[in-house]
Design an enzyme around this catalytic site. Structure first.
Site, PDB file in Angstrom:
ATOM      1  N   ASP A 299      29.170-100.333 -34.159  1.00  0.00           N
ATOM      2  CA  ASP A 299      28.846-100.308 -35.528  1.00  0.00           C
ATOM      3  C   ASP A 299      28.083-101.289 -36.129  1.00  0.00           C
ATOM      4  O   ASP A 299      28.410-102.401 -36.909  1.00  0.00           O
ATOM      5  CB  ASP A 299      29.591-100.309 -36.041  1.00  0.00           C
ATOM      6  CG  ASP A 299      30.987 -99.054 -35.655  1.00  0.00           C
ATOM      7  OD1 ASP A 299      30.396 -98.052 -35.232  1.00  0.00           O
ATOM      8  OD2 ASP A 299      32.674 -99.770 -35.223  1.00  0.00           O
TER       9      ASP A 299
ATOM     10  N   GLU B 208      28.647 -89.439 -40.505  1.00  0.00           N
ATOM     11  CA  GLU B 208      29.577 -90.752 -41.046  1.00  0.00           C
ATOM     12  C   GLU B 208      28.702 -92.134 -40.340  1.00  0.00           C
ATOM     13  O   GLU B 208      27.186 -91.451 -39.995  1.00  0.00           O
ATOM     14  CB  GLU B 208      30.560 -91.266 -39.646  1.00  0.00           C
ATOM     15  CG  GLU B 208      30.713 -90.930 -37.708  1.00  0.00           C
ATOM     16  CD  GLU B 208      31.328 -90.940 -37.334  1.00  0.00           C
ATOM     17  OE1 GLU B 208      32.670 -91.663 -38.100  1.00  0.00           O
ATOM     18  OE2 GLU B 208      31.294 -91.431 -36.135  1.00  0.00           O
TER      19      GLU B 208
HETATM   20  O1  FUB Z   1      33.981 -97.698 -35.203  1.00  0.00           O
HETATM   21  C1  FUB Z   1      34.900 -96.806 -35.413  1.00  0.00           C
HETATM   22  C2  FUB Z   1      34.808 -95.876 -36.054  1.00  0.00           C
HETATM   23  O2  FUB Z   1      33.506 -94.999 -35.327  1.00  0.00           O
HETATM   24  C3  FUB Z   1      32.995 -95.957 -37.356  1.00  0.00           C
HETATM   25  O3  FUB Z   1      34.179 -96.193 -38.537  1.00  0.00           O
HETATM   26  C4  FUB Z   1      32.519 -94.511 -37.217  1.00  0.00           C
HETATM   27  O4  FUB Z   1      30.949 -95.348 -37.737  1.00  0.00           O
HETATM   28  C5  FUB Z   1      32.264 -94.700 -35.428  1.00  0.00           C
HETATM   29  O5  FUB Z   1      31.241 -95.374 -34.660  1.00  0.00           O
END
Ligand code: FUB
Length: 315
Positions: free
Chosen positions: A25, A203
Site C-alpha cells: 500500500d 479499493e
Molecule cells: O493492505 C490491506 C488492504 O489490502 C488495503 O487497505 C487495501 O488497499 C489492500 O491493499
C-alpha cells in the site's frame, strides 16, 4: 535500507524497493527535495491466516535510488480505540503540520479512518483520539487526501464504493453539513467489472490533480478477473462526474491485491504499487515497487509495464 546502505550510492533501484521486510500500500509524498514513502507492513507471522498488520513505515529518498529507512512512524499501539488492521495510509502537509490518514479496525468492531498528526514527515504521529470517518461499515478504508488550489481538502476512500468527505481547514474534522458523499458507481465512471458494485472499482483510490484534470487511480477488478489490476478515471471537477480512463497496470503482481500511489518528483512521474515478488511473497506478504511513466499529450496514461526498477535522478 539503512543509512549505511544508502551510503553505498547505487544508481539503479531494483524492485522491490524494500527488501528486508514485507511492505504494501505505498503512499508517496513529496515535500521539499525529498520523496517520503509511507507503507503498510505485512508481519512475517500471520494471525488467523489473514492480513497481519500493526504499524505504518516511512522511507525517504532524494534520488529515487538511495533510500533511508525511518522505521515505524505510527502504530495501533498509538490509537487507543483501534485493535487491528493498520491498512493503507496517505500523508499530506498543511500549515507546517503533517497528517497521516489510516484505516484501522475499531475495538468495538468495524473499520474506520484515523488521523495521526506530527510536526515532522517522519513522525512520530499522534492520534487525535477518535475516528475521522466512522460509518460503521467495511467501506471506511483506504483514504486518499488532496488539497485543491482553492484550499479545499478532499478525503476520498472506500471499498466497494468510492465516497468522499470535505475536510475542514484543521484537517482533522469534516464538513458535517456535507457529510459522507457517495459517488455514483456507474460503468461510465469505472467500467463494467467484477467487484461488488458491478464496476471495476474495488479499493485503494489515489486522488490528485494534474494540469487542471482530476485523476482517480484505484485497484480494480476487470470483467471476469479474480485479482486486482490498477485502473484510472478522470474528471473536470474534484467531485466528479468521473469518466473511466483505462487500465494502468495489469494483474501480473502475483498477489490478490494491488494498490497505487502516484507522485511527480524532480521532473519525473512515478507509479508505486505492490507485488508478491520478495522471497516468501504471498497474498499477505507483499512488497512495494515503483515504475516511471509519462502522460500522453491529452492527459491519458498508457498501461504501465511492471518493471525491474528505476534509474537515479538528479538529487
Ligand atoms: O493492505 C490491506 C488492504 O489490502 C488495503 O487497505 C487495501 O488497499 C489492500 O491493499
Amino acid at each position: 535500507m539503512t543509512n549505511s546502505v544508502a551510503a553505498e550510492r547505487k544508481t539503479f533501484c531494483e524492485n522491490p524497493i524494500i527488501k528486508d521486510i514485507y511492505t504494501a500500500d505505498p503512499a508517496p509524498f513529496v515535500y521539499g527535495d525529498t520523496l517520503y514513502l509511507y507503507t503498510t507492513h505485512d508481519e512475517d507471522e500471520l494471525v488467523n491466516d489473514f492480513y497481519t498488520m500493526y504499524d505504518w513505515r516511512c522511507f525517504s529518498t532524494k534520488d529515487m535510488v538511495n533510500w533511508t529507512d525511518h522505521g515505524s512512524i505510527f502504530s495501533l499501539d498509538d490509537i487507543r480505540w483501534a485493535d487491528d488492521r493498520a491498512w493503507a495510509p496517505q500523508a499530506v502537509e498543511r500549515n507546517g503540520k503533517f497528517y497521516l490518514y489510516c484505516p484501522v479496525h475499531k475495538k468495538d468492531g468495524g473499520m474506520a479512518i484515523a488521523v495521526g498528526v506530527s510536526d515532522n514527515p517522519t513522525g512520530p504521529f499522534k492520534d487525535m483520539g477518535h475516528p475521522l470517518v466512522d460509518e460503521g461499515d467495511w467501506n471506511d478504508i483506504d483514504p486518499t487526501v488532496f488539497i485543491d488550489d482553492d484550499g479545499q481538502a478532499y478525503l476520498y476512500f472506500g471499498n466497494p464504493e468510492l465516497r468522499y468527505v470535505l475536510l475542514n481547514e484543521d484537517m482533522i474534522s469534516i464538513n458535517e453539513e456535507v457529510g459522507v458523499v457517495k459517488i455514483p458507481m456507474t460503468e461510465e465512471s469505472f467500467a463494467k467489472g467484477a467487484h461488488m458494485t458491478g464496476t471495476s472499482y474495488a479499493e485503494g483510490p489515489w486522488f490528485y490533480k494534474r494540469e487542471g484534470l482530476y485523476y482517480m487511480v484505484y485497484a480494480a477488478f476487470g470483467e471476469n478477473k479474480k485479482v486486482e489490476s490498477l485502473a484510472y478515471s478522470t474528471s473536470k471537477n474534484a467531485t466528479g462526474p468521473w469518466v473511466y480512463g483505462g487500465v494502468l497496470m495489469t494483474e501480473e503482481g502475483g498477489t490478490f491485491t494491488n494498490h497505487p500511489g502516484i507522485a511527480d518528483f524532480k521532473g519525473h512521474s512515478y507509479l508505486f504499487y505492490h507485488t508478491a515478488e520478495l522471497p516468501g511473497g504471498s497474498l499477505f506478504h507483499r512488497s512495494v515497487c515503483v515504475a516511471e511513466f509519462t502522460y500522453n499529450k491529452d492527459g491519458s496514461i498508457t498501461t504501465i509495464e511492471k518493471c525491474n526498477g528505476v534509474n537515479i535522478i538528479d538529487a
